[in-house]
Design an enzyme around this catalytic site. Structure first.
Site, PDB file in Angstrom:
ATOM      1  N   SER A 148      -9.676   2.091  -5.110  1.00 43.12           N
ATOM      2  CA  SER A 148      -9.466   0.867  -4.342  1.00 43.12           C
ATOM      3  C   SER A 148      -9.912   1.038  -2.900  1.00 43.12           C
ATOM      4  CB  SER A 148      -7.978   0.498  -4.362  1.00 43.12           C
ATOM      5  OG  SER A 148      -7.709  -0.583  -3.486  1.00 43.12           O
ATOM      6  N   TYR A 161       0.666   2.846  -2.852  1.00 45.29           N
ATOM      7  CA  TYR A 161      -0.579   2.506  -3.549  1.00 45.29           C
ATOM      8  C   TYR A 161      -1.798   3.070  -2.818  1.00 45.29           C
ATOM      9  CZ  TYR A 161      -4.299  -0.429  -5.529  1.00 45.29           C
ATOM     10  OH  TYR A 161      -5.451  -0.884  -6.135  1.00 45.29           O
ATOM     11  N   LYS A 165      -4.412   5.892  -4.224  1.00 51.18           N
ATOM     12  CA  LYS A 165      -5.826   5.604  -4.451  1.00 51.18           C
ATOM     13  C   LYS A 165      -6.727   6.500  -3.599  1.00 51.18           C
ATOM     14  CE  LYS A 165      -5.685   2.418  -7.641  1.00 51.18           C
ATOM     15  NZ  LYS A 165      -6.187   2.716  -9.013  1.00 51.18           N
TER      16      LYS A 165
END
Length: 263
Positions: A148, A161, A165
């Protein structure tokens, strides 16, 4: 060989996690369109069954495996089912992942570790399980990790998150070096893309703000990502490994238009 033929995946076998919807489904259908057989793995059986039907409608074989990538036994079953049905593994797409936003001071240790396991450890484990069989049955192969843009620049509210990533992207670089030249490992750093993960947040006002902060003035589509994935898993990218491709509409900073929380 014609240049466009290098994008073909005739009779190659691809495992795609999170294949029931969004980017995973898009990758599965793109690969099938250029000749691959696909193993569709995800938690929701109805969704992967639908993806498999669409693969078959394109004239290719498809197998479904219910899989929670957090469970080692499920990942082992995906690999074994692939070998039992097709006898080989050529491509693995580690697409399943994701973690909801949460302010850092409200992100528990458990939440943080679960995000890492879901987004990084699961991809590492499926790769480690599959690569020996790639070498044995196909002489090599390709791993593609769906990372991401959040792992590249700071994104307030997404500490678990974003950190996971970022780790997935760096793991891609390390494994690309370690597995070369027989197994290529690359990743896509996906920008804001219209999927079911973004849909709960995406009203007209938010869309306009995000598009205004994106140089290409639109959000990404599943097809944008699937096309990049097709390049990275096909012979067209045979000289590319250990790289993280940024497919994000040209963003060089977050286009998530919410300010950091006040302490």
């Amino acid at each position: 060989m014609a240049l466009l033929d290098r994008f073909r995946l005739d009779d190659r076998v691809a495992i795609v996690t999170g294949a029931g919807r969004g980017i995973g489904r898009g990758c599965a259908l793109a690969f099938a369109e250029v000749g691959a057989n696909v193993v569709c793995a995800a938690r929701t059986e109805e969704q992967i069954a639908q993806t498999a039907e669409e693969v078959r409608a394109l004239g290719r074989e498809a197998v479904t495996v219910r899989c929670d990538v957090n469970e080692r036994g499920d990942l082992e079953r995906v690999v074994q089912t692939t070998l039992d049905h097709f006898g080989r593994i050529d491509i693995v797409v580690n697409n399943a992942g994701g973690t909801p936003p949460c302010d850092a001071l409200y992100t528990s240790e458990k939440m943080f570790e679960e995000a890492f396991h879901f987004n990084v450890t699961s991809a590492f484990l499926l790769t480690r399980l599959a690569v020996p069989h790639m070498l044995k049955t196909a002489g090599g192969g390709v791993v593609l990790n769906i990372s991401s843009a959040a792992g590249r620049f700071p994104l307030a509210g997404f500490v678990a998150y974003s950190t996971a990533k970022a780790a997935l992207s760096h793991m891609t670089r390390v494994l690309g070096q370690e597995f070369a030249p027989k197994v290529r490992v690359n990743a896509i750093a996906v920008g804001a893309t219209e999927t079911s993960a973004l849909a709960p947040f995406l009203n007209d006002e938010l869309r306009q703000k995000m598009e205004a902060l994106t140089p290409m003035r639109r959000l990404g589509t599943v097809e944008d990502i699937a096309l990049a994935a097709l390049y990275l898993v096909s012979p067209a990218s045979s000289w590319v490994t250990g790289k993280v491709f940024e497919v994000d509409g040209g963003t060089e900073a977050s286009n998530w238009p919410f300010p950091p929380p006040s302490l």
